[in-house]
Design a protein around this motif. Structure first.
Motif, PDB file in Angstrom:
ATOM      1  N   ARG A 263      33.226   7.722  63.060  1.00  0.00           N
ATOM      2  CA  ARG A 263      33.461   8.318  64.037  1.00  0.00           C
ATOM      3  C   ARG A 263      33.314   7.586  65.439  1.00  0.00           C
ATOM      4  O   ARG A 263      33.821   7.657  66.339  1.00  0.00           O
ATOM      5  CB  ARG A 263      32.130   9.518  64.238  1.00  0.00           C
ATOM      6  CG  ARG A 263      32.768  10.743  63.280  1.00  0.00           C
ATOM      7  CD  ARG A 263      31.440  11.218  62.887  1.00  0.00           C
ATOM      8  NE  ARG A 263      32.080  12.650  61.926  1.00  0.00           N
ATOM      9  CZ  ARG A 263      32.162  12.363  60.668  1.00  0.00           C
ATOM     10  NH1 ARG A 263      32.180  11.297  60.059  1.00  0.00           N
ATOM     11  NH2 ARG A 263      32.823  13.415  59.901  1.00  0.00           N
TER      12      ARG A 263
ATOM     13  N   PRO B 139      37.237  11.506  62.689  1.00  0.00           N
ATOM     14  CA  PRO B 139      37.072  12.875  62.081  1.00  0.00           C
ATOM     15  C   PRO B 139      36.110  13.756  62.919  1.00  0.00           C
ATOM     16  O   PRO B 139      35.034  13.252  63.457  1.00  0.00           O
ATOM     17  CB  PRO B 139      36.318  12.573  60.602  1.00  0.00           C
ATOM     18  CG  PRO B 139      35.854  11.319  60.856  1.00  0.00           C
ATOM     19  CD  PRO B 139      36.646  10.345  61.786  1.00  0.00           C
ATOM     20  N   LEU B 140      36.675  14.811  63.159  1.00  0.00           N
ATOM     21  CA  LEU B 140      35.839  15.729  64.184  1.00  0.00           C
ATOM     22  C   LEU B 140      34.868  16.604  63.556  1.00  0.00           C
ATOM     23  O   LEU B 140      33.880  17.305  64.082  1.00  0.00           O
ATOM     24  CB  LEU B 140      36.833  16.358  64.975  1.00  0.00           C
ATOM     25  CG  LEU B 140      37.542  15.803  65.949  1.00  0.00           C
ATOM     26  CD1 LEU B 140      38.658  16.784  66.879  1.00  0.00           C
ATOM     27  CD2 LEU B 140      36.961  14.912  66.749  1.00  0.00           C
ATOM     28  N   GLY B 141      34.940  16.995  62.115  1.00  0.00           N
ATOM     29  CA  GLY B 141      34.007  17.627  61.298  1.00  0.00           C
ATOM     30  C   GLY B 141      32.852  16.873  60.964  1.00  0.00           C
ATOM     31  O   GLY B 141      32.614  15.656  60.983  1.00  0.00           O
ATOM     32  N   SER B 142      31.934  17.536  60.741  1.00  0.00           N
ATOM     33  CA  SER B 142      30.496  17.157  60.435  1.00  0.00           C
ATOM     34  C   SER B 142      30.430  16.585  58.998  1.00  0.00           C
ATOM     35  O   SER B 142      31.335  16.808  58.010  1.00  0.00           O
ATOM     36  CB  SER B 142      29.415  18.225  60.339  1.00  0.00           C
ATOM     37  OG  SER B 142      29.535  19.098  59.814  1.00  0.00           O
ATOM     38  N   ALA B 143      29.784  15.571  58.735  1.00  0.00           N
ATOM     39  CA  ALA B 143      29.503  14.817  57.572  1.00  0.00           C
ATOM     40  C   ALA B 143      28.305  14.223  57.400  1.00  0.00           C
ATOM     41  O   ALA B 143      27.669  13.637  58.199  1.00  0.00           O
ATOM     42  CB  ALA B 143      30.546  13.974  57.077  1.00  0.00           C
TER      43      ALA B 143
ATOM     44  N   CYS C 210      27.648  14.697  63.446  1.00  0.00           N
ATOM     45  CA  CYS C 210      28.508  15.685  64.292  1.00  0.00           C
ATOM     46  C   CYS C 210      29.274  14.910  65.508  1.00  0.00           C
ATOM     47  O   CYS C 210      28.557  13.935  65.959  1.00  0.00           O
ATOM     48  CB  CYS C 210      27.688  16.886  64.734  1.00  0.00           C
ATOM     49  SG  CYS C 210      26.954  17.779  63.350  1.00  0.00           S
TER      50      CYS C 210
ATOM     51  N   PRO D   6      23.127  18.456  63.183  1.00  0.00           N
ATOM     52  CA  PRO D   6      23.767  19.470  64.047  1.00  0.00           C
ATOM     53  C   PRO D   6      23.006  19.961  64.992  1.00  0.00           C
ATOM     54  O   PRO D   6      23.375  20.465  66.237  1.00  0.00           O
ATOM     55  CB  PRO D   6      23.965  20.550  62.925  1.00  0.00           C
ATOM     56  CG  PRO D   6      23.811  19.844  61.370  1.00  0.00           C
ATOM     57  CD  PRO D   6      22.824  18.428  61.864  1.00  0.00           C
TER      58      PRO D   6
ATOM     59  N   GLU E 172      24.402  20.915  68.947  1.00  0.00           N
ATOM     60  CA  GLU E 172      24.334  22.023  69.705  1.00  0.00           C
ATOM     61  C   GLU E 172      23.533  21.977  71.127  1.00  0.00           C
ATOM     62  O   GLU E 172      24.013  22.729  71.973  1.00  0.00           O
ATOM     63  CB  GLU E 172      23.795  23.175  68.683  1.00  0.00           C
ATOM     64  CG  GLU E 172      24.387  23.400  67.470  1.00  0.00           C
ATOM     65  CD  GLU E 172      23.785  24.532  66.615  1.00  0.00           C
ATOM     66  OE1 GLU E 172      22.535  24.909  67.111  1.00  0.00           O
ATOM     67  OE2 GLU E 172      24.056  24.919  65.717  1.00  0.00           O
TER      68      GLU E 172
END
Length: 337
Positions: free
Chosen positions: A166, A210-214, A218, A295, A299
């Motif tokens: 990322r 990639p914008l998704g979490s892994a 995040c 995560p 947030e």
């Protein structure tokens, strides 16, 4: 010319030098810089260079740049940790010396802790000068982000991989074990940075991360047209310094609608600069990109930034309200306004 940045106890610079036939290997030891003394290696030959002023800019202007001009730019430069990678590239660009590529070495055993910590370069014994306030996080994150190729020394770590995916999606990444330098350099894409320094209005991220979490890592993207409330944004910065690897953004505050502010953090290090006026009125918008290691941090960052936006009532009364603007003082201290 090729630059190699990052801890290099594993000998990546030497391996790049051997693979790039006809080049010379240049190293500097800047631990004596405060006394005006720099030790320099060209291949196996070591020389002590005395400078009238013991500073990084003098090292670049009076030693490194003339040396590279003499060897025709055909060199592999292993950068001392005190040398800021982007400043080196700016100095080389001003001298007309082309950078063929930047290779960053990432120590898998320590990089994540360094990238999310708040230890300073001075505390690590690596400061460029008494006034050097950089954190280790700012240095190691900047190197990995700026690189055209990354070499990871140590056992693979899925969290580290997710962060690097990322942070720098364009750079090919290889393990130090069994490294094929020629293959790595050949894998660098044609549109790689190659030493080019952004002007503050370029895209926040090169490539498409990639914008998704892994593995808990995040990405946060905040894009809003309304301005920030200056004091609430200032207070929100505390949320950017815990479990956060990188934050980059161009923002504006309701009290300074003409000014584009640059916000950047790595680990516990944060800087704010005034980029000057927006290139066009339509460019005036919030754009913030962040990489977090949990995560919950994602947030927290997103919530704090959105809560810092000016309300409809504040916008309606903007010409009448007197906003406390902490950014004027920050910019004065940085001498960047």
């Amino acid at each position: 010319m090729l630059l190699v940045a990052g801890p290099d106890d594993c000998g990546v610079a030497e391996e790049v030098w051997r693979a790039w036939h006809g080049s010379v290997l240049v190293r500097h030891d800047l631990r004596g810089l405060a006394d005006g003394v720099v030790r320099r290696w060209v291949d196996a030959e070591v020389e002590t260079v005395e400078l009238a002023h013991g500073c990084v800019s003098c090292t670049l202007r009076l030693d490194l740049v003339p040396l590279l001009e003499r060897v025709g730019g055909r060199a592999v430069v292993a950068l001392d940790p005190a040398l800021d990678l982007e400043h080196v590239c700016l100095a080389l660009d001003e001298a007309g010396i082309a950078v063929a590529g930047v290779v960053a070495v990432v120590d898998a055993r320590t990089w994540l802790a360094d990238a999310t910590g708040d230890e300073t370069m001075a505390e690590r014994g690596l400061a460029a000068a008494d006034t050097d306030e950089r954190t280790v996080a700012q240095v190691v994150v900047g190197q990995a982000e700026f690189a055209d190729a990354v070499v990871v020394d140590g056992t693979a770590d899925p969290v580290l991989d997710a962060v690097l995916d990322r942070l720098n999606p364009l750079a090919p990444r290889r393990a130090r074990s069994g490294l094929d330098v020629a293959e790595l350099l050949a894998a660098v894409p044609a549109d790689a940075r190659r030493g080019r320094v952004d002007d503050g209005f370029d895209p926040l991220v090169c490539g498409r991360p990639p914008l998704g979490s892994a593995h808990g890592v995040c990405v946060v993207r905040v894009a809003e047209s309304r301005p920030f409330h200056p004091m609430r944004l200032h207070l929100a910065f505390d949320c950017l310094l815990e479990d956060v690897v990188r934050v980059k953004g161009r923002v504006w505050v309701v009290s300074r609608p003409e000014a584009a502010l640059w916000v950047e953090s790595a680990g516990g290090g944060l800087v704010v600069h005034d980029l000057g006026p927006w290139p066009a009125p339509g460019d005036r918008a919030q754009e913030v990109f962040a990489i977090t290691t949990t995560p919950a941090a994602a947030e927290r960052v997103a919530g704090a930034l959105r809560a810092a936006l000016a309300t409809d009532e504040e916008l309606a009364l903007a010409d009448e309200l007197e906003f406390v603007d902490p950014f004027a003082e920050w910019c004065d201290e940085a001498e960047s306004c």
